[in-house]
Design a protein around this motif. Structure first.
Motif, PDB file in Angstrom:
ATOM      1  N   GLU A   1      -0.116   8.227   6.273  1.00 57.12           N
ATOM      2  CA  GLU A   1      -1.077   7.394   6.996  1.00 57.12           C
ATOM      3  C   GLU A   1      -0.876   5.920   6.670  1.00 57.12           C
ATOM      4  N   SER A   2      -0.557   5.625   5.413  1.00 59.54           N
ATOM      5  CA  SER A   2      -0.324   4.238   5.019  1.00 59.54           C
ATOM      6  C   SER A   2       0.930   3.681   5.686  1.00 59.54           C
ATOM      7  N   ILE A   3       1.979   4.489   5.765  1.00 56.72           N
ATOM      8  CA  ILE A   3       3.207   4.073   6.451  1.00 56.72           C
ATOM      9  C   ILE A   3       2.926   3.846   7.930  1.00 56.72           C
TER      10      ILE A   3
ATOM     11  N   ALA B   1       0.814  -1.220   0.000  1.00 53.82           N
ATOM     12  CA  ALA B   1       0.000   0.000   0.000  1.00 53.82           C
ATOM     13  C   ALA B   1       0.845   1.266   0.000  1.00 53.82           C
ATOM     14  N   PRO B   2       1.779   1.466   0.961  1.00 53.96           N
ATOM     15  CA  PRO B   2       2.580   2.693   0.933  1.00 53.96           C
ATOM     16  C   PRO B   2       3.474   2.783  -0.294  1.00 53.96           C
ATOM     17  N   ARG B   3       4.003   1.637  -0.742  1.00 50.41           N
ATOM     18  CA  ARG B   3       4.844   1.670  -1.940  1.00 50.41           C
ATOM     19  C   ARG B   3       4.036   2.061  -3.167  1.00 50.41           C
ATOM     20  N   ARG B   4       2.825   1.545  -3.283  1.00 49.05           N
ATOM     21  CA  ARG B   4       1.994   1.881  -4.439  1.00 49.05           C
ATOM     22  C   ARG B   4       1.667   3.370  -4.447  1.00 49.05           C
ATOM     23  N   LEU B   5       1.267   3.909  -3.309  1.00 51.74           N
ATOM     24  CA  LEU B   5       0.936   5.333  -3.225  1.00 51.74           C
ATOM     25  C   LEU B   5       2.152   6.202  -3.556  1.00 51.74           C
TER      26      LEU B   5
END
Length: 309
Positions: free
Chosen positions: A299-301, A258-262
């Motif tokens: 927020e994802s991190i 998720a954080p990598r994609r964002l």
């Protein structure tokens, strides 16, 4: 690495970067306040309040918007969580909790900064010693980064420190660009506009870089290009997000998509966008969108790495 340790390192870095950014903003605000007064003169003093969203809190404690009041509230006031004093205190607390993950040189740079900060708070900050104080804050931040790069292992601890630093820097640069853009839009005085652009570049240590790359007088569009899209500039939005992507790839993990994609999506937008794309969208609208994406990454991190699952 334990999520709690990663969180302490991440927020330690964010608070240290925030302290430096506040010092840079105060330095610029102080310089702008010395310009000949115009009808919009008090807008310059609003910059720190607008950047941190602390206007309401400021007026609870101060009756007038003055440079001494700004100095006190944003440099030394413990009631302000965004003051330099509060940021260094929080950074020290986080660093103290994870001393075992830091090199002795990194810990000493933070501990010494906190000890000196407590002494400087007793002396106070005013127009006569403001420049020395701002230089001291920036110097302590530089010493921390130098010790980190020179003495720490290239492991997850380093990555979380870098991510915290870069996200805070990107957020600060975008907010500063937004506030300055509003001020420049409202100021018909060409001399003041030039001076404000110059002080903006000084605030992010990019004045020399601008003249090296563009070799022309200050132009608003080129200033925006330098601080948004130029990867050569270490404080540009593209440069910050590019390095965040690199550090997230180093950390990896099965649940880290998720954080990598964002981060990759935002980096691709910055990498393949042009200044015309930004202008067509509208700088203010574009910066608002960028800040929303940075917040989503943060927020994802937080959820993926920094909270115990």
């Amino acid at each position: 690495m334990l999520s709690r340790t990663a969180s302490e390192l991440y927020w330690m870095a964010r608070y240290l970067e925030r302290a430096e950014n506040i010092a840079r903003v105060l330095d610029v605000t102080n310089r702008l306040s010395m310009m000949p007064f115009r009808e919009t003169g008090h807008q310059d003093l609003q910059v720190p309040l607008n950047l941190t969203g602390s206007g309401t809190a400021y007026w609870e404690y101060y009756q007038q918007l003055t440079m001494p009041g700004i100095f006190d509230y944003f440099a030394l006031d413990t009631r302000n969580p965004s003051s330099i004093y509060s940021c260094l205190q929080s950074a020290w607390s986080n660093a103290h909790a994870v001393r075992g993950s830091l090199s002795s040189e990194v810990w000493e740079s933070i501990n010494t900064a906190w000890i000196e900060m407590k002494r400087l708070r007793k002396e106070g900050v005013n127009s006569s010693n403001a420049d020395d104080f701002f230089d001291w804050v920036k110097e302590r931040s530089h010493l921390f980064r130098g010790a980190m790069f020179g003495t720490m292992l290239r492991n997850d601890a380093m990555s979380f420190i870098r991510i915290g630093t870069l996200l805070e820097r990107a957020d600060s640069t975008a907010r500063l660009l937004g506030v300055k853009n509003q001020l420049l839009d409202n100021d018909p005085d060409a001399v003041r506009e030039h001076y404000r652009m110059d002080t903006l570049l000084r605030a992010v240590s990019a004045r020399e870089a601008y003249h090296s790359i563009y070799k022309q007088q200050l132009v608003r569009e080129m200033v925006a290009d330098l601080l948004i899209l130029r990867s050569e500039s270490p404080r540009s939005l593209r440069s910050c997000i590019e390095e965040v992507v690199n550090q997230l790839e180093l950390i990896g993990g099965h649940s880290a998509n998720a954080p990598r994609r964002l981060a990759h999506v935002l980096h691709a937008e910055l990498r393949f966008s042009t200044l015309d794309d930004v202008i067509d969208t509208g700088l203010q609208r574009w910066l608002t969108g960028f800040l929303s994406q940075v917040n989503a990454i943060s927020e994802s991190i937080q959820y993926t790495y920094l909270e115990a699952q």
